[in-house]
Scaffold this motif. Structure first.
Motif, short mmCIF file in Angstrom:
data_model
loop_
_atom_site.label_atom_id
_atom_site.label_comp_id
_atom_site.label_asym_id
_atom_site.label_seq_id
_atom_site.Cartn_x
_atom_site.Cartn_y
_atom_site.Cartn_z
N THR A 277 0.84 -1.20 0.00
CA THR A 277 0.00 0.00 0.00
C THR A 277 0.87 1.24 0.00
OG1 THR A 277 -1.72 -1.17 1.24
CG2 THR A 277 -1.84 1.24 1.18
N VAL A 278 0.60 2.15 -0.93
CA VAL A 278 1.34 3.40 -1.04
C VAL A 278 0.33 4.54 -0.89
CG1 VAL A 278 2.94 4.75 -2.43
CG2 VAL A 278 2.90 2.26 -2.66
N ASP A 279 0.51 5.34 0.16
CA ASP A 279 -0.45 6.38 0.51
C ASP A 279 0.26 7.74 0.48
OD1 ASP A 279 -2.38 8.03 1.55
OD2 ASP A 279 -2.76 6.83 3.35
N PHE A 280 -0.24 8.64 -0.38
CA PHE A 280 0.39 9.95 -0.54
C PHE A 280 -0.29 11.03 0.31
CE2 PHE A 280 1.75 7.62 -4.28
CZ PHE A 280 3.10 7.96 -4.35
N ALA A 281 -1.04 10.63 1.31
CA ALA A 281 -1.66 11.61 2.21
C ALA A 281 -0.59 12.47 2.86
CB ALA A 281 -2.48 10.89 3.28
N GLY A 282 -0.88 13.76 2.97
CA GLY A 282 0.09 14.70 3.53
C GLY A 282 0.91 15.42 2.49
N SER A 283 0.80 15.00 1.22
CA SER A 283 1.46 15.74 0.14
C SER A 283 0.69 17.03 -0.13
CB SER A 283 1.52 14.89 -1.13
OG SER A 283 2.34 13.76 -0.94
N ALA A 284 1.33 17.92 -0.85
CA ALA A 284 0.73 19.24 -1.12
C ALA A 284 -0.55 19.11 -1.94
CB ALA A 284 1.74 20.10 -1.87
N PRO A 285 -1.43 20.08 -1.83
CA PRO A 285 -2.55 20.15 -2.77
C PRO A 285 -2.02 20.34 -4.19
CG PRO A 285 -2.85 21.68 -0.93
CD PRO A 285 -1.43 21.19 -0.85
N ALA A 286 -2.86 20.11 -5.16
CA ALA A 286 -2.46 20.34 -6.55
C ALA A 286 -1.95 21.77 -6.70
CB ALA A 286 -3.63 20.10 -7.49
N THR A 287 -0.90 21.92 -7.49
CA THR A 287 -0.24 23.22 -7.63
C THR A 287 -0.80 24.00 -8.82
OG1 THR A 287 1.48 22.27 -9.04
CG2 THR A 287 1.88 22.28 -6.66
N ALA A 288 -0.46 25.29 -8.85
CA ALA A 288 -0.89 26.13 -9.97
C ALA A 288 -0.15 25.76 -11.25
CB ALA A 288 -0.64 27.60 -9.64
N GLY A 289 1.09 25.28 -11.11
CA GLY A 289 1.90 24.92 -12.27
C GLY A 289 1.81 23.44 -12.60
N PRO A 290 2.49 23.01 -13.70
CA PRO A 290 2.21 21.71 -14.32
C PRO A 290 2.99 20.52 -13.77
CG PRO A 290 3.73 22.93 -15.70
CD PRO A 290 3.38 23.84 -14.55
N ILE A 291 3.23 20.49 -12.44
CA ILE A 291 3.96 19.35 -11.89
C ILE A 291 3.01 18.33 -11.26
CG2 ILE A 291 6.00 20.76 -11.46
CD1 ILE A 291 5.25 20.62 -8.44
N ASN A 292 1.70 18.52 -11.40
CA ASN A 292 0.74 17.60 -10.82
C ASN A 292 0.73 16.27 -11.58
OD1 ASN A 292 -0.43 19.63 -8.96
ND2 ASN A 292 -1.04 20.60 -10.88
N MET A 293 0.44 15.20 -10.85
CA MET A 293 0.45 13.86 -11.43
C MET A 293 -0.97 13.36 -11.66
SD MET A 293 3.57 12.53 -11.68
CE MET A 293 3.46 10.76 -11.38
N PRO A 294 -1.30 12.92 -12.88
CA PRO A 294 -2.54 12.17 -13.05
C PRO A 294 -2.49 10.90 -12.20
CG PRO A 294 -1.58 12.77 -15.18
CD PRO A 294 -0.55 13.06 -14.14
N TYR A 295 -3.63 10.47 -11.70
CA TYR A 295 -3.62 9.30 -10.81
C TYR A 295 -3.01 8.08 -11.49
CZ TYR A 295 -5.06 5.42 -7.92
OH TYR A 295 -5.04 4.28 -7.16
N GLY A 296 -3.32 7.88 -12.76
CA GLY A 296 -2.77 6.72 -13.46
C GLY A 296 -1.25 6.72 -13.50
N ALA A 297 -0.65 7.92 -13.61
CA ALA A 297 0.81 8.01 -13.59
C ALA A 297 1.35 7.72 -12.20
CB ALA A 297 1.25 9.40 -14.05
N THR A 298 0.65 8.17 -11.17
CA THR A 298 1.04 7.85 -9.80
C THR A 298 0.99 6.34 -9.57
OG1 THR A 298 0.24 9.98 -8.97
CG2 THR A 298 0.42 8.19 -7.38
#
Length: 562
Positions: free
Chosen positions: A274-295
């Motif tokens: 199990t890999v849980d990313f809770a506690g990571s930052a909210p989605a950012t204004a810039g394009p470094i966010n990950m689609p769930y499938g990529a995660t």
């Protein structure tokens, strides 16, 4: 129900893997874009009629199993009833595609024809999927988008659109792509190369069914998947059980200079990973966010490396995986949050390993450079008058382990099956001239076993254009283990030796003829106390240029001047 012996299962498995590798060879031999035929920035896979992965060819490590998510979303969008023999569907909607908009996923159903009715579709027996990086789909900037603030700035979007219908190319869609790309010949060439790979896979899939019979092939697939799951769960049971948490930072989001927090908690228990990313930052204004499938895909990379690194992938090998990421956060972007710069996922591979290393320090290496130091040049080629956009992912030093040094200048662990772009290709296809490429002394973290060395690359520009550096780990060091030392982070020095000299990370820089840029890639983290290193190994390091005499004396306590 057909029952098979183990030998038959292995023969069918080998035929399927061979078919996937032949798809790969077709793509490499027919694509137009060096990032495909040189770097191998692609992923391709074969599925049964239930969308279960049955075979996967070697592509970019980051894409391990990524097609699984895309195919499910694409088939759900198009609908099984709307898929016919000869169809090819294009999907690059990032939230369904497990990647950014430039990674074009093409998939095709495989139907076994009915000899009594050859004009009908026949029986659906499987699916084929090929994803590859296209260099331009009309995004707001050519090459790579570093500062988008929503998906619509990142290129033309296809949610699951037929580019071939019942074997006939859909002319209007091909023209739509052509008129929305700055590099239409290359993009359409790569589209056709992917279609050719799918057709190769279709022929081989049908040949396998004809050779062994559908009941035998389906029974073999069931056995392969069951075996893959059993092996993964048994391997997990043999690993240390527990829960471990780690944090790290991405340099910035491309819009502000603020670092972005990543946090992961990894649990191995009861045959589940199990890999849980809770506690990571909210989605950012810039394009470094990950689609769930990529995660999900990066987590598959880690699970596979821990449980079955020497076994072919199938749906069973990743069955124990559970990935948790709240929608609207850094690791689960939702529409229209920007996702183009996927470097968060590269850094997150190291983050997951950092957490696991707390529970199994003797099994895992220290950090490997922390990131992929990517770069690209965009401009107009003086010989052709056409736009070029050619990229490269530079190697880094790998982390040391409990019993050996890290590899020197290897592609990052998140893309270890990929390759760097040859200098000859970069110089012929762009306006870059490479004055120097060498190992960096003292770049590997010191330790009883030292981290691998990073590289120095000096570039002089012979035509004007834009230089894009894509690095998200320049402010914090790669981590070490058991008293080893952390190496210096990656660095990009623009206009060195001038009054414009500056250190940057992810940036689009205008360059003119004669300008220079220096890339300094990070080494790997050290393992164990440096003073415990064998003095003869230190002397050899100095002789080979990996360690300076000063570092040998001051860090390792070995005098090499005598």
């Amino acid at each position: 129900m057909t029952t098979l012996d183990g030998a038959t299962v292995e023969v069918v498995r080998s035929y399927l893997l061979s078919a996937a590798e032949e798809m790969r060879a077709t793509l490499i031999r027919t694509s137009f874009n060096p990032v495909i035929y040189e770097v191998h920035d692609f992923g391709m896979s074969m599925y049964d009629a239930d969308l279960r992965l049955v075979a996967e060819a070697t592509g970019l490590t980051f894409f391990l199993g990524a097609n699984d998510f895309s195919l499910r979303k694409g088939v759900d969008y198009v609908g099984l009833d709307n898929l016919h023999r000869g169809d090819v569907v294009l999907l690059n909607f990032p939230y369904w595609n497990a990647a950014h908009a430039s990674d074009a996923t093409l998939f095709a159903p495989v139907f076994q024809p009915d000899p009594a009715d050859p004009d009908a579709d026949g029986t659906l027996v499987g699916f084929l999927c090929v994803r590859a990086h296209w260099m331009d789909l009309g995004a707001k900037d050519p090459g790579y988008v570093l500062d988008s603030t929503d998906m619509h700035q990142e290129g033309l979007i296809f949610p699951g659109t037929k580019v071939v219908s019942r074997g006939v190319p859909v002319h209007e869609i091909h023209e739509l792509i052509r008129f929305n790309s700055r590099m239409p010949a290359e993009v359409l060439g790569d589209l056709h190369a992917q279609i050719a790979a799918l057709r190769t896979g279709e022929r081989r899939y049908l040949e396998i069914l004809a050779k062994f019979g559908r009941p035998t092939v389906e029974a073999a697939i069931d056995a392969m998947i069951a075996d893959g799951e059993a092996r993964s769960r048994a391997a997990l049971a043999a690993l240390p059980q527990g829960t471990w948490t780690a944090e790290d930072w991405v340099d910035d989001d491309g819009i502000t200079e603020d670092p972005v927090k990543m946090r992961v908690t990894v649990t191995i228990a009861d045959g589940t990973f199990t890999v849980d990313f809770a506690g990571s930052a909210p989605a950012t204004a810039g394009p470094i966010n990950m689609p769930y499938g990529a995660t999900e895909a990066i987590c598959k990379v880690i699970l596979k490396s821990l449980t079955s690194p020497d076994q072919p992938s199938n749906a069973g090998t990743v069955a124990p995986l559970k990935v948790l990421a709240e929608p609207g956060t850094l690791f689960h972007a939702v529409y229209p949050q920007p996702t183009f710069t996927l470097w968060t996922g590269i850094v997150a591979v190291e983050l997951i390993l950092k957490a696991l290393a707390q529970g199994m320090p003797d099994l895992l290496p220290a950090s490997s450079g922390g990131d992929v130091p990517g770069f690209m040049m965009v401009g107009i080629h003086p010989d052709t008058g056409q736009m070029f956009a050619v990229s490269n992912n530079d190697p880094v030093g790998w982390g040391a382990t409990t019993d050996h040094d890290g590899m020197n200048a290897a592609t990052h662990v998140s893309g270890s099956t990929g390759r760097i772009t040859p200098i000859e290709v970069l110089e012929a296809r762009t306006g870059m001239f490479f004055e120097r490429m060498e190992f960096r002394a003292d770049s590997g973290g010191a330790g009883r076993f030292r981290g691998g060395s990073g590289l120095r690359r000096d570039i002089r520009f012979v035509t004007p254009g834009e230089f894009l550096s894509v690095i998200k780990k320049t402010r914090s060091r790669p981590w070490a283990l058991d008293g080893g030392l952390e190496p210096d982070p990656n660095q990009v020095v623009v206009f060195p030796g001038t009054d414009r000299e500056a250190r940057v990370s992810t940036k689009r820089t205008r360059v003119e003829v004669g300008d220079r840029i220096t890339l300094l890639t990070a080494g790997g983290g050290g393992h164990g106390a440096p003073r415990d290193r064998d003095p003869e190994a230190v002397r050899l390091d100095v002789a080979e240029g990996f360690v300076s005499p000063a570092a040998a004396r001051d860090v390792y306590g070995v005098d090499t001047d005598g």
